[in-house]
Enzyme design. Structure first.
Site, PDB file in Angstrom:
ATOM      1  N   ASN A  20       0.860  -1.176   0.000  1.00 25.54           N
ATOM      2  CA  ASN A  20       0.000   0.000   0.000  1.00 25.54           C
ATOM      3  C   ASN A  20       0.904   1.237   0.000  1.00 25.54           C
ATOM      4  O   ASN A  20       1.464   1.609   1.023  1.00 25.54           O
ATOM      5  CB  ASN A  20      -0.883  -0.044   1.253  1.00 25.54           C
ATOM      6  CG  ASN A  20      -1.801   1.153   1.358  1.00 25.54           C
ATOM      7  OD1 ASN A  20      -1.712   2.101   0.571  1.00 25.54           O
ATOM      8  ND2 ASN A  20      -2.681   1.120   2.339  1.00 25.54           N
ATOM      9  N   ARG A  41      -2.771  -2.048  -3.315  1.00 24.29           N
ATOM     10  CA  ARG A  41      -3.935  -1.183  -3.140  1.00 24.29           C
ATOM     11  C   ARG A  41      -3.806  -0.057  -4.165  1.00 24.29           C
ATOM     12  O   ARG A  41      -2.778   0.610  -4.229  1.00 24.29           O
ATOM     13  CB  ARG A  41      -3.929  -0.605  -1.739  1.00 24.29           C
ATOM     14  CG  ARG A  41      -5.016   0.416  -1.570  1.00 24.29           C
ATOM     15  CD  ARG A  41      -4.884   1.161  -0.281  1.00 24.29           C
ATOM     16  NE  ARG A  41      -5.984   2.117  -0.169  1.00 24.29           N
ATOM     17  CZ  ARG A  41      -5.869   3.267   0.472  1.00 24.29           C
ATOM     18  NH1 ARG A  41      -4.733   3.619   1.038  1.00 24.29           N
ATOM     19  NH2 ARG A  41      -6.904   4.078   0.551  1.00 24.29           N
ATOM     20  N   HIS A  46     -12.424   3.776   0.281  1.00 31.96           N
ATOM     21  CA  HIS A  46     -12.458   2.802   1.396  1.00 31.96           C
ATOM     22  C   HIS A  46     -13.259   1.562   1.009  1.00 31.96           C
ATOM     23  O   HIS A  46     -13.770   0.844   1.885  1.00 31.96           O
ATOM     24  CB  HIS A  46     -13.143   3.395   2.649  1.00 31.96           C
ATOM     25  CG  HIS A  46     -12.332   4.416   3.378  1.00 31.96           C
ATOM     26  ND1 HIS A  46     -12.928   5.452   4.065  1.00 31.96           N
ATOM     27  CD2 HIS A  46     -10.998   4.567   3.551  1.00 31.96           C
ATOM     28  CE1 HIS A  46     -11.995   6.198   4.628  1.00 31.96           C
ATOM     29  NE2 HIS A  46     -10.812   5.681   4.324  1.00 31.96           N
ATOM     30  N   ARG A  57      -9.772  16.769   6.797  1.00 33.34           N
ATOM     31  CA  ARG A  57     -10.710  17.169   5.736  1.00 33.34           C
ATOM     32  C   ARG A  57     -12.078  17.433   6.359  1.00 33.34           C
ATOM     33  O   ARG A  57     -12.507  16.705   7.253  1.00 33.34           O
ATOM     34  CB  ARG A  57     -10.878  16.066   4.690  1.00 33.34           C
ATOM     35  CG  ARG A  57      -9.606  15.614   4.040  1.00 33.34           C
ATOM     36  CD  ARG A  57      -9.943  14.564   2.961  1.00 33.34           C
ATOM     37  NE  ARG A  57      -8.789  13.807   2.603  1.00 33.34           N
ATOM     38  CZ  ARG A  57      -8.685  12.473   2.716  1.00 33.34           C
ATOM     39  NH1 ARG A  57      -9.706  11.763   3.179  1.00 33.34           N
ATOM     40  NH2 ARG A  57      -7.588  11.864   2.359  1.00 33.34           N
ATOM     41  N   GLU A  66      -8.111  -4.560   5.374  1.00 34.95           N
ATOM     42  CA  GLU A  66      -8.057  -4.405   3.917  1.00 34.95           C
ATOM     43  C   GLU A  66      -6.975  -5.294   3.305  1.00 34.95           C
ATOM     44  O   GLU A  66      -7.146  -5.837   2.221  1.00 34.95           O
ATOM     45  CB  GLU A  66      -7.777  -2.938   3.572  1.00 34.95           C
ATOM     46  CG  GLU A  66      -8.950  -2.034   3.890  1.00 34.95           C
ATOM     47  CD  GLU A  66      -8.547  -0.590   4.110  1.00 34.95           C
ATOM     48  OE1 GLU A  66      -8.102  -0.270   5.232  1.00 34.95           O
ATOM     49  OE2 GLU A  66      -8.650   0.215   3.175  1.00 34.95           O
TER      50      GLU A  66
END
Ligand code: ADP
Length: 415
Positions: A7, A99, A189, A250, A396
């Site tokens: 990743n 990923r 996600h 964010r 994940e």
């Protein structure tokens, strides 16, 4: 098979080695052999490495770029001192799973990487200028260092959401903009929401098509997903990960006029506004203190900090709003599942999100809620709660490894 899961972020690389195979997947007996994290690539990099069951090793080493990072990881993996079960040379790494953040409309499932797929991922750079270039660097470095004989698979964050209907993914702006530039909601996600759906199905012994839940991934980045009949039908992140819930840095949903207003009032350029929205907003912007929820909760309890409390309250209220919205579009839901650093560890935040939702049939069990932390999985609602509440620590990497095996063996599947 031993799968190297990679990743790559803009200045970091996370990896795991996972032993899995079709049979092991079926029996849920796949296992992690080693893992690591390299951050601050481009300068003095901080490196954490761990062989499963052994203590973590921490190092600080200058690492130039992503290729050098991967080279470092591979050397560590095969070094005689490392001793990862069943791995003594690079030939013991059988495939690599990556990923990849943005697959746009092109990639709706995980896919074996060839030149055409690399071009396709390049084509998506416009939509994910911060993420896809780093993912590509990881793919090219792995191909160079392991050779073209080792299959590589791309697993897209957006893929799980490709089942969303037009009514969810279209923005109400002139339709030609969708036709011309594919401006739409993609969601992110996806691998995490898919894992949560998968574990929920296992925990409840039901079929894929029977999964009707609201999944909440609350980490540094946060998103909600409405999963109906086992498919994502709506999610809170949009064209980019900027939309939706309040996150570490964010702000999520806001009036787009703020951009023009800021440009006039503060003389900020588009780049400066973009950086402000991505890096200085959310929990950090509201509190003026930190993007770290743990520290905010501590500031609130220990110092009664008003802005810390405000940031937490706004964060929880936004999640609540999405729960309500998704219950409405799904005409009810069977469960809510919490995941991500905040969702998995903070009983306090889960409580503040769920309080007041009793009229919707959501009743937390205080004791279960407070003890299901630190990676524990399970039900945290009372038996009389019409909508069950679960904590499901996400994984994940496991799904990336499994998808890699399935693509290599040519039996791909959605989840
Ligand atoms: P990422 O999205 O980068 O993978 P994580 O899923 O690890 O991030 O989530 C990071 C967030 O989880 C941080 O805001 C961190 O403060 C928060 N977190 C971790 N443990 C706790 C805790 N015990 N209480 C509150 N927040 C926590």
């Amino acid at each position: 098979m031993n799968i190297l899961v990679i990743n790559c972020g803009s200045s970091s690389v996370k990896f795991q080695i996972i032993r899995t195979d079709l049979e092991l997947i079926e029996k849920n007996e796949d296992r992690r052999l080693a893992s690591g994290y390299l951050e601050r690539i481009g300068s003095q990099s901080l490196i954490t490495l761990q062989v499963e069951g052994q203590p973590k090793i921490k190092q600080a080493v200058p690492i130039r770029d992503h290729r050098a990072a991967l080279d470092y990881i591979l050397r560590w993996i095969v070094s005689p001192e490392t001793k990862i079960n069943g791995i003594s040379s690079l030939a013991d790494i059988h495939a690599v799973g990556h990923r990849v953040v943005h697959g746009a409309e092109k990639f709706t499932m995980s896919t074996l990487i060839n030149d055409e797929v690399i071009e396709g991922i390049e084509d998506c750079i416009d939509l994910a200028p911060l993420h896809n270039p780093a993912n590509l660097k990881g793919i090219l470095a792995a191909r160079e260092l392991l050779g073209p004989g080792v299959p590589q698979v791309a697993v897209f964050d957006t893929a799980f959401h490709s089942t969303m209907p037009e009514t969810s993914y279209l923005y109400a702006i002139p339709y030609q903009l969708y036709r011309r530039h594919k401006i739409r909601r993609y969601g992110f996600h996806g691998t995490s929401h898919r894992y949560i759906a998968y574990r929920y199905r296992q925990l409840n012994g039901i079929e894929r098509e029977q999964v009707n839940i609201i999944s909440l991934h609350l980490g540094n980045g946060c998103s909600a997903c409405a999963i109906q009949n086992g498919e994502s039908i709506d999610t809170s992140m949009g064209l980019t990960p900027l939309e939706g819930l309040v996150m570490g840095t964010r702000g999520g949903d806001m009036d787009p006029s703020i951009i023009e207003f800021l440009h006039h009032k503060e003389g900020m350029t588009l780049n400066e506004i973009d950086a402000m929205l991505n890096k200085q907003s959310g929990l950090l912007g509201l509190s003026g203190l930190t993007n770290d929820m743990r520290d905010l909760v501590a500031e609130e309890t220990e110092h009664n900090d008003r802005r810390a409390r405000l940031a937490i309250d706004i964060f929880c209220r936004r999640v609540k709003k999405y729960i309500g919205a998704y219950i409405a579009i799904m005409a009810g839901t069977d469960a809510i599942a919490f995941a991500g650093g905040i969702g998995e560890n903070s009983a306090e935040i889960r409580k503040r999100i769920c309080v007041g939702l009793e009229t919707l049939g959501i009743i937390l069990d205080e004791k279960l809620n407070s003890t299901t932390v630190g990676g524990k999985e399970g039900l945290i609602s009372k038996p009389e709660s019409k909508i069950k509440v679960f904590v499901i620590p996400t994984n994940e990497e496991l799904l990336i490894a499994r998808d890699t095996v399935r693509c290599v063996k040519n039996v791909p599947r959605r989840w």
